[in-house]
Each structure stands twice: as C-alpha cells, then as structure tokens.
Design an enzyme around this catalytic site. Structure first.
Site, PDB file in Angstrom:
ATOM      1  N   LYS A 121      -0.498   5.713   8.460  1.00 28.38           N
ATOM      2  CA  LYS A 121       0.174   5.891   7.172  1.00 28.38           C
ATOM      3  C   LYS A 121      -0.822   5.873   6.023  1.00 28.38           C
ATOM      4  CE  LYS A 121       1.580   2.434   5.031  1.00 28.38           C
ATOM      5  NZ  LYS A 121       1.140   1.516   3.939  1.00 28.38           N
ATOM      6  N   THR A 147       0.865  -1.179   0.000  1.00 30.39           N
ATOM      7  CA  THR A 147       0.000   0.000   0.000  1.00 30.39           C
ATOM      8  C   THR A 147       0.902   1.229   0.000  1.00 30.39           C
ATOM      9  OG1 THR A 147      -1.689  -1.192   1.247  1.00 30.39           O
ATOM     10  CG2 THR A 147      -1.846   1.206   1.229  1.00 30.39           C
ATOM     11  N   LYS A 167      -7.143   1.181  -3.154  1.00 29.52           N
ATOM     12  CA  LYS A 167      -6.798   0.587  -1.855  1.00 29.52           C
ATOM     13  C   LYS A 167      -6.843   1.642  -0.751  1.00 29.52           C
ATOM     14  CE  LYS A 167      -5.337  -1.989   1.459  1.00 29.52           C
ATOM     15  NZ  LYS A 167      -3.994  -2.571   1.573  1.00 29.52           N
TER      16      LYS A 167
END
Length: 294
Positions: free
Chosen positions: A241, A95, A172
């Site tokens: 994050k 990711t 995502k």
C-alpha cells in the site's frame, strides 16, 4: 487531557497505551471490538461509535489506509457533523495519500476543526517505548496543544514540515520507499553472494557492522537471513500500500520512480502467493532471492 482515539491496530494500540499511562482520559473506538476491550481493562472508555470517539481536546486516528480512513471519517458523516466545540484538534497519524491528506485538511477547515498530519517512523515496539519519530504538518496554532503529547509521551522527536498537511504524508511515503528500496537491494545482493556460496547472514553481518550500521540493515538483515516471516511487525500488504501511494504521489508531480514500480510489482507477486499478512521486509527480501532460485 480529554482525548479520543480512533483505530486500534498494533500501532494505534501501542500509542493509546502510552496516553493512558501518562494519565490522560481516553475514549477509544475500533472497527473490531477486541482491541478496545483490552484498552478498557487499562482504564480507557469504549466509544460506541467513531463519532462518539471523535470528541475531546484532541482526537488521534490511526487507520490502516485511504479506504478505511475515508469510510470511517468521511462516508460515515463523522466530519460532516464535527464542530470545534466538540473536537478542538484532530491528529491523523496514519500513512495516507497526499491527495486524501489535502482533502481532509480542507474538510476540517470547513468545519472549523484543527487538522494535523502526524505520520510516524517506527514499529509497534518503538511506539510502546515512546520513541517514535513523528513527521508533523499543519497550521501552527493547532500544534501547541498537542506538542507535549507528541514529543515526550508518544515520540522522542517531532520534525515539522510546514502548514500543508500532505507534506508530512509525502515525506513518510518517501521514507517508506527508501526502506523498501534498501530491502530490495539487500535481497538482490544476498542472491548474488549466495550464488558463490556466501550465506546471507555473513553478508548482512558484514554490512551491518561496517558500512551500513543501524536498524535497517542490521534488523532486516537478520530477519531476511533467518526467513522470519512471522510475527509480522509490519504486514506485506501494508508495505505494498505504501509503495503504491509513493508511486502515485510521484506520478502526480511528474516524477519517475522506476525502482518504486519494480518493488510494487514484486510485492504484487508476493501477495498473489498468499504472503500479504507476513513480515514485509522478509517477503520483499526473499522475493529477490527467490527470483534467483536461492
């Protein structure tokens, strides 16, 4: 098939085991040696360097964030020395930001190496069962060699999002933001009902068995109600994050994300409290309850 694998955290290790169990020759590298040693006991070959692992019919990578991905693949010179003769296709399952995804695609194209973005939906236990949902983007000619690995060995379904790699990464990030927003709302709702003497478990059992069945409200509802911070299937620092990347990606296309900014600040507060290595969903849900004194 001759496969390289770079990055053996909880998710990467689970995927690598699936490839080994399917009978593929696997060469692995990780920044810390222990995960590679565990896979060697199951038949993998340990690569001395990331560059050595970055060879084969297919190379998978699952590195934790943009900084690590850049350090391992770009700053080290791995991509600068990559050739199509040594590496046919690189499948990046991490990711990462949309900006880095576009940069990686360009750098691979310059070297004549195929690049596919393939971030996943699911936790390590889902990966171990080969049931991940895979979000795939990249040039069509590179998909065919890896399709049997992605859909069958590693995942249960592949969703295609065109040829621009960053599209899969943005999807995502959007999904992870939606998950975080759901958990934030669960924490706030639990705080509200707790103010009237209703236990969080009662609320989450209700919604999980009526309006919102499924893994998000049922699974995270149980974790939040129990205050089960550990073991962490997905660490809070990684959740922060992802939310940060979603907000940054939105800013790049002039898209306000006020809820995203709220969640980011809530997670920053949690990390300041030393909760970065704890379970993301519980940290976020409990933060909302803590603000209400619950």
């Amino acid at each position: 098939m001759n496969i390289g694998f770079v990055g053996l955290g909880n998710m990467g290790s689970a995927i690598a085991v699936r490839l080994l169990e399917a009978g593929h020759a696997l060469r692995v590298w990780n920044r810390s040696p222990e995960p590679a040693r565990r896979l060697a006991e199951r038949g993998a070959q340990i690569a001395a360097t990331a560059e050595e692992a970055f060879r084969g019919d297919v190379v998978f990578s699952m590195l934790s964030d943009d900084e690590v991905t850049r350090a391992v693949l770009i700053d080290s010179g791995v991509l600068a020395r990559a050739t199509p003769a040594a590496t046919r296709v690189h499948v990046n399952m991490a990711t990462i930001s949309a900006a880095l995804a576009d940069e990686l695609a360009e750098r691979h194209q310059e070297r004549g190496v195929g690049y596919l973005a393939a971030p996943v939906l699911g936790r390590p236990d889902v990966a171990a069962a080969g049931k991940l949902t895979i979000l795939l983007a990249g040039p069509r000619q590179f998909v065919e060699p890896v399709q049997p690995l992605l859909e069958g060995t590693i995942g249960q379904k592949v969703w295609r999002f065109g040829e621009r790699a960053s599209r899969a990464n943005v999807v995502k990030l959007a999904v992870n933001f939606m998950l975080a927003a759901a958990i934030e709302s669960m924490g706030e709702a639990a705080a509200l009902t707790a103010g009237y003497g209703v236990e969080p478990r009662e609320l989450f059992e209700l919604i999980g068995q009526s309006l919102f069945p499924g893994p998000v409200y049922q699974g995270y509802g149980r974790l939040i109600a129990d205050g089960r911070f550990e073991p962490a299937g997905f660490r809070a620092r990684l959740g922060l994050k992802d939310v940060r990347l979603a907000v940054a990606s939105a800013e790049a296309v002039t898209t306000p994300m006020p809820v995203g900014s709220l969640i980011r600040d809530s997670m920053l507060e949690a990390l300041a409290r030393g909760e970065g290595e704890k379970e993301f969903g519980v940290v976020l849900g409990r933060a909302a309850m803590r603000r209400a004194g619950k």
